[in-house]
Design a protein around this motif. Structure first.
Motif, PDB file in Angstrom:
ATOM      1  N   ARG A  55      10.216 -19.354   2.641  1.00  0.00           N
ATOM      2  CA  ARG A  55       8.887 -19.644   2.078  1.00  0.00           C
ATOM      3  C   ARG A  55       7.829 -19.782   3.152  1.00  0.00           C
ATOM      4  O   ARG A  55       6.654 -19.500   2.912  1.00  0.00           O
ATOM      5  N   SER A  56       8.212 -20.224   4.345  1.00  0.00           N
ATOM      6  CA  SER A  56       7.235 -20.462   5.410  1.00  0.00           C
ATOM      7  C   SER A  56       6.575 -19.181   5.893  1.00  0.00           C
ATOM      8  O   SER A  56       5.508 -19.214   6.516  1.00  0.00           O
ATOM      9  N   LYS A  57       7.196 -18.035   5.612  1.00  0.00           N
ATOM     10  CA  LYS A  57       6.624 -16.752   6.047  1.00  0.00           C
ATOM     11  C   LYS A  57       5.589 -16.207   5.063  1.00  0.00           C
ATOM     12  O   LYS A  57       4.954 -15.188   5.333  1.00  0.00           O
ATOM     13  N   VAL A  58       5.430 -16.879   3.914  1.00  0.00           N
ATOM     14  CA  VAL A  58       4.495 -16.405   2.891  1.00  0.00           C
ATOM     15  C   VAL A  58       3.121 -17.015   3.128  1.00  0.00           C
ATOM     16  O   VAL A  58       2.960 -18.235   3.171  1.00  0.00           O
ATOM     17  N   ASN A  59       2.119 -16.156   3.280  1.00  0.00           N
ATOM     18  CA  ASN A  59       0.724 -16.596   3.446  1.00  0.00           C
ATOM     19  C   ASN A  59       0.052 -16.525   2.079  1.00  0.00           C
ATOM     20  O   ASN A  59      -0.480 -15.483   1.686  1.00  0.00           O
ATOM     21  N   VAL A  60       0.084 -17.640   1.370  1.00  0.00           N
ATOM     22  CA  VAL A  60      -0.404 -17.670  -0.012  1.00  0.00           C
ATOM     23  C   VAL A  60      -1.884 -17.319  -0.076  1.00  0.00           C
ATOM     24  O   VAL A  60      -2.321 -16.516  -0.916  1.00  0.00           O
ATOM     25  N   GLU A  61      -2.679 -17.912   0.804  1.00  0.00           N
ATOM     26  CA  GLU A  61      -4.123 -17.669   0.783  1.00  0.00           C
ATOM     27  C   GLU A  61      -4.453 -16.208   1.073  1.00  0.00           C
ATOM     28  O   GLU A  61      -5.373 -15.636   0.491  1.00  0.00           O
ATOM     29  N   GLN A  80       0.056  -4.463   1.557  1.00  0.00           N
ATOM     30  CA  GLN A  80      -0.639  -5.711   1.903  1.00  0.00           C
ATOM     31  C   GLN A  80       0.140  -6.927   1.398  1.00  0.00           C
ATOM     32  O   GLN A  80       0.214  -7.954   2.079  1.00  0.00           O
ATOM     33  N   ILE A  81       0.712  -6.800   0.205  1.00  0.00           N
ATOM     34  CA  ILE A  81       1.527  -7.908  -0.320  1.00  0.00           C
ATOM     35  C   ILE A  81       2.725  -8.153   0.584  1.00  0.00           C
ATOM     36  O   ILE A  81       2.993  -9.294   1.001  1.00  0.00           O
ATOM     37  N   LEU A  82       3.450  -7.085   0.911  1.00  0.00           N
ATOM     38  CA  LEU A  82       4.636  -7.217   1.761  1.00  0.00           C
ATOM     39  C   LEU A  82       4.292  -7.803   3.118  1.00  0.00           C
ATOM     40  O   LEU A  82       5.010  -8.646   3.659  1.00  0.00           O
ATOM     41  N   GLU A  83       3.176  -7.368   3.667  1.00  0.00           N
ATOM     42  CA  GLU A  83       2.752  -7.856   4.984  1.00  0.00           C
ATOM     43  C   GLU A  83       2.550  -9.361   4.984  1.00  0.00           C
ATOM     44  O   GLU A  83       2.824 -10.039   5.978  1.00  0.00           O
ATOM     45  N   ASN A  84       2.076  -9.895   3.852  1.00  0.00           N
ATOM     46  CA  ASN A  84       1.729 -11.314   3.792  1.00  0.00           C
ATOM     47  C   ASN A  84       2.810 -12.186   3.153  1.00  0.00           C
ATOM     48  O   ASN A  84       2.596 -13.383   2.955  1.00  0.00           O
ATOM     49  N   VAL A  85       3.943 -11.588   2.817  1.00  0.00           N
ATOM     50  CA  VAL A  85       5.058 -12.390   2.316  1.00  0.00           C
ATOM     51  C   VAL A  85       6.240 -12.344   3.278  1.00  0.00           C
ATOM     52  O   VAL A  85       7.363 -12.693   2.917  1.00  0.00           O
ATOM     53  N   GLY A 110       7.219  -9.519   5.075  1.00  0.00           N
ATOM     54  CA  GLY A 110       7.869  -8.221   5.168  1.00  0.00           C
ATOM     55  C   GLY A 110       8.957  -8.037   4.129  1.00  0.00           C
ATOM     56  O   GLY A 110       9.391  -8.986   3.485  1.00  0.00           O
ATOM     57  N   LYS A 111       9.390  -6.799   3.972  1.00  0.00           N
ATOM     58  CA  LYS A 111      10.385  -6.517   2.935  1.00  0.00           C
ATOM     59  C   LYS A 111      11.722  -7.183   3.221  1.00  0.00           C
ATOM     60  O   LYS A 111      12.509  -7.445   2.302  1.00  0.00           O
ATOM     61  N   GLU A 112      12.001  -7.490   4.489  1.00  0.00           N
ATOM     62  CA  GLU A 112      13.259  -8.168   4.800  1.00  0.00           C
ATOM     63  C   GLU A 112      13.273  -9.618   4.318  1.00  0.00           C
ATOM     64  O   GLU A 112      14.333 -10.246   4.240  1.00  0.00           O
ATOM     65  N   ASN A 113      12.094 -10.145   3.961  1.00  0.00           N
ATOM     66  CA  ASN A 113      12.022 -11.521   3.477  1.00  0.00           C
ATOM     67  C   ASN A 113      12.062 -11.588   1.951  1.00  0.00           C
ATOM     68  O   ASN A 113      12.096 -12.664   1.379  1.00  0.00           O
ATOM     69  N   VAL A 114      12.034 -10.442   1.278  1.00  0.00           N
ATOM     70  CA  VAL A 114      12.050 -10.393  -0.193  1.00  0.00           C
ATOM     71  C   VAL A 114      13.459 -10.034  -0.655  1.00  0.00           C
ATOM     72  O   VAL A 114      13.956  -8.950  -0.368  1.00  0.00           O
ATOM     73  N   SER A 115      14.095 -10.954  -1.362  1.00  0.00           N
ATOM     74  CA  SER A 115      15.473 -10.728  -1.813  1.00  0.00           C
ATOM     75  C   SER A 115      15.528 -10.021  -3.163  1.00  0.00           C
ATOM     76  O   SER A 115      16.456  -9.269  -3.437  1.00  0.00           O
ATOM     77  N   SER A 116      14.548 -10.257  -4.021  1.00  0.00           N
ATOM     78  CA  SER A 116      14.510  -9.595  -5.324  1.00  0.00           C
ATOM     79  C   SER A 116      13.115  -9.704  -5.910  1.00  0.00           C
ATOM     80  O   SER A 116      12.313 -10.533  -5.475  1.00  0.00           O
ATOM     81  N   ALA A 117      12.832  -8.847  -6.890  1.00  0.00           N
ATOM     82  CA  ALA A 117      11.509  -8.839  -7.534  1.00  0.00           C
ATOM     83  C   ALA A 117      11.665  -8.492  -9.003  1.00  0.00           C
ATOM     84  O   ALA A 117      12.442  -7.603  -9.361  1.00  0.00           O
ATOM     85  N   MET A 175       4.444 -10.026 -18.008  1.00  0.00           N
ATOM     86  CA  MET A 175       3.315  -9.280 -18.558  1.00  0.00           C
ATOM     87  C   MET A 175       2.183  -9.109 -17.549  1.00  0.00           C
ATOM     88  O   MET A 175       1.493  -8.097 -17.553  1.00  0.00           O
ATOM     89  N   THR A 176       1.979 -10.098 -16.679  1.00  0.00           N
ATOM     90  CA  THR A 176       0.823 -10.052 -15.777  1.00  0.00           C
ATOM     91  C   THR A 176       1.156 -10.378 -14.332  1.00  0.00           C
ATOM     92  O   THR A 176       0.291 -10.261 -13.479  1.00  0.00           O
ATOM     93  N   ARG A 177       2.398 -10.787 -14.031  1.00  0.00           N
ATOM     94  CA  ARG A 177       2.711 -11.283 -12.692  1.00  0.00           C
ATOM     95  C   ARG A 177       3.870 -10.531 -12.045  1.00  0.00           C
ATOM     96  O   ARG A 177       4.849 -10.193 -12.702  1.00  0.00           O
ATOM     97  N   LEU A 178       3.720 -10.317 -10.737  1.00  0.00           N
ATOM     98  CA  LEU A 178       4.812  -9.830  -9.915  1.00  0.00           C
ATOM     99  C   LEU A 178       5.510 -11.062  -9.359  1.00  0.00           C
ATOM    100  O   LEU A 178       4.885 -11.900  -8.710  1.00  0.00           O
ATOM    101  N   ARG A 179       6.817 -11.183  -9.615  1.00  0.00           N
ATOM    102  CA  ARG A 179       7.551 -12.402  -9.279  1.00  0.00           C
ATOM    103  C   ARG A 179       8.567 -12.088  -8.190  1.00  0.00           C
ATOM    104  O   ARG A 179       9.481 -11.293  -8.408  1.00  0.00           O
ATOM    105  N   LEU A 180       8.400 -12.710  -7.036  1.00  0.00           N
ATOM    106  CA  LEU A 180       9.236 -12.426  -5.880  1.00  0.00           C
ATOM    107  C   LEU A 180      10.117 -13.620  -5.533  1.00  0.00           C
ATOM    108  O   LEU A 180       9.646 -14.758  -5.516  1.00  0.00           O
ATOM    109  N   ASN A 181      11.366 -13.356  -5.245  1.00  0.00           N
ATOM    110  CA  ASN A 181      12.254 -14.356  -4.668  1.00  0.00           C
ATOM    111  C   ASN A 181      12.324 -14.080  -3.166  1.00  0.00           C
ATOM    112  O   ASN A 181      12.761 -13.000  -2.745  1.00  0.00           O
ATOM    113  N   VAL A 182      11.850 -15.030  -2.382  1.00  0.00           N
ATOM    114  CA  VAL A 182      11.789 -14.841  -0.933  1.00  0.00           C
ATOM    115  C   VAL A 182      12.839 -15.707  -0.248  1.00  0.00           C
ATOM    116  O   VAL A 182      13.242 -16.752  -0.755  1.00  0.00           O
ATOM    117  N   LYS A 183      13.271 -15.274   0.937  1.00  0.00           N
ATOM    118  CA  LYS A 183      14.306 -15.990   1.675  1.00  0.00           C
ATOM    119  C   LYS A 183      13.722 -17.163   2.464  1.00  0.00           C
ATOM    120  O   LYS A 183      14.361 -18.195   2.607  1.00  0.00           O
TER     121      LYS A 183
END
Length: 471
Positions: free
Chosen positions: A38-44, A10-15, A17-24, A28-36
């Protein structure tokens, strides 16, 4: 099916896809993604995923707040997204045009990504230092410092920080996807006994007989390793690309070390040492000039920094302080007090509210006080209620001011729940006692202000739901 497969999908679908994630990476509490893109990320949409407490962009990084079990989610996410440990992450760093505006965020991303793997070491060794301080002559004096138990606690606790250059080299190499074995060797060289003896003797020494080396002790340091491994990435890649295949297995590591050893000892490590000492001097001076006020301000506004992700930059300074000074007198000294003010505010909110809000506050109080996870309280209560904000600020400021005047400092990393005060152990016994007083004052002050001030007519949650419905 693995435990978090659906959640990760579900996370990948809304960011995008995996092709838009360059690194992760994760903290302690957060998953931190570097995306290629930003407009493809549905924050809500990510915020609405069951299991995600919140989501937001911080600089160029997209952060998904999950909780302390993020370390269980992370490897499964990487596997699904094709970002495994052995995977080559193409961030197109060499092809990307230089943008001075992005430099601070890239530096921060490098530092936080390199230090994240070291947190368990700091926490584990920190607890050994903590028990050594509590049980030893500086506080309870339960065991003599010469006993086998106390010597064991001292050795393990000291090793966790003394070998920090090696640990930092590993974290940086992993972050930059460069040679971990060579990085570890460079980290070990910084604290090699022969180097330490040369420094202690104070006699001039030249690398290869003609390149002068500065006589610095890099034990406990982080910044020298971070600078060295950053350079290693490019030196290693150069030789790996241009070396003849017939001698590559020998030639690449040898030629890399030939270049890196003088570059590290004579240029990068001294610069890193100056940076670390400079930052420590700055914060020590700030503490000497406006110590109580500085701690009070951090204690008052720290939760807001956490909510926006800005605390990551400040935390690096605290870790540098601990690695150079042996303690942190400002950042963690104030942020830990802020946690107790947040606990007091949450308990007051539970007492003063009714119905669904009371249930939410009760769950948040348990999560915060016992579990040490603050995000549900930050996003569920603090940022939605102005009186909750006022309560936190007042309680944190009062507790921070008391802690500042008492001169409290954090010596170790440890629990983030109601046992957070134990982070102040590891130094003089009086420091721990004073910290208990400051943290108690912050909790009681926030609790009292919250009960007296109130939080409105129980409309915080209703307004929040109403706003979501209106959207």
């Amino acid at each position: 099916m693995a435990k978090y497969t659906e959640f990760c999908n579900q996370i990948l679908e809304n960011v995008g896809g995996k092709e838009n994630v360059s690194s992760a990476v994760h903290c302690m509490t957060r998953l931190r993604l570097n995306v290629k893109d930003r407009s493809k990320v549905n924050v809500e949409a990510v915020r609405g995923i069951k299991g995600a407490v919140g989501a937001q962009f911080s600089g160029e990084q997209f952060q998904i707040i999950i909780g302390q079990h993020v370390s269980d989610v992370y490897p499964e996410f990487c596997a699904i997204a094709g970002l495994g440990v052995e995977s080559a992450i193409d961030e197109n760093l060499d092809k990307e045009p230089f943008d001075i505006k992005k430099l601070p965020s890239k530096v921060l991303d490098y530092i936080s990504g390199s230090i994240a793997p070291l947190i368990p070491i700091m926490m584990g060794a920190g607890f050994f230092k903590m028990f050594y301080s509590i049980l030893g002559s500086s506080l309870l004096n339960v065991f003599p410092d010469t006993s086998n138990l106390m010597q064991t606690l001292y050795i393990v606790g000291n090793a966790g920080f003394y070998f920090m250059p090696v640990f930092a080299a590993y974290g940086a190499a992993k972050k930059l996807n460069t040679s971990i074995p060579i990085a570890l060797l460079l980290g070990v060289l910084l604290i090699d006994p022969n180097i330490i003896n040369i420094v202690s003797a104070g006699e001039a020494f030249n690398i290869y007989g003609f390149i002068p080396m500065q006589l610095n002790n890099y034990a406990n340091g982080i910044v020298p390793s971070l600078l060295a491994i950053f350079a290693l990435k490019y030196v290693y890649d150069f030789f790996n690309k241009h070396m003849f295949k017939s001698i590559k297995v020998i030639g690449v590591p040898f030629c890399t070390l030939v270049i890196m050893i003088p570059l590290m000892f004579c240029v990068l490590a001294p610069i890193g040492n100056w940076i670390g000492l400079g930052l420590s001097w700055f914060f020590s001076t700030l503490y000497n000039i406006a110590g109580p006020l500085a701690i009070a301000l951090i204690a008052a506004f720290w939760p807001f920094l956490v909510a926006t992700g800005m605390h990551i930059a400040v935390i690096q300074i605290a870790l540098i302080n601990i690695s150079t000074l042996g303690y942190d007198p400002i950042v963690l000294a104030g942020s830990n007090i802020a946690n107790y003010a947040l606990m007091g505010m949450t308990v007051a909110y539970f007492i003063r509210t009714k119905g669904e809000e009371k249930q939410m506050a009760g769950a948040n109080a348990i999560t915060l006080i016992v579990g040490g996870i603050s995000e549900p309280t930050l996003f569920g209560i603090l940022l939605r209620n102005k009186k909750a904000m006022a309560t936190q600020i007042i309680g944190g400021f009062i507790g921070g001011l008391v802690g500042g005047f008492l001169g409290v400092a954090v010596y170790t990393l440890g629990a983030t729940n109601f046992l957070t005060v134990l982070q102040y152990a590891g130094g003089p016994g009086s420091n721990f006692i004073n910290a208990c007083i400051a943290c108690a004052v912050a909790f009681v002050a926030a609790l009292a202000v919250g009960i007296v001030l109130g939080f409105g007519n129980g409309d915080g949650l209703k307004n929040y739901k109403g706003k979501k419905a209106s959207k």
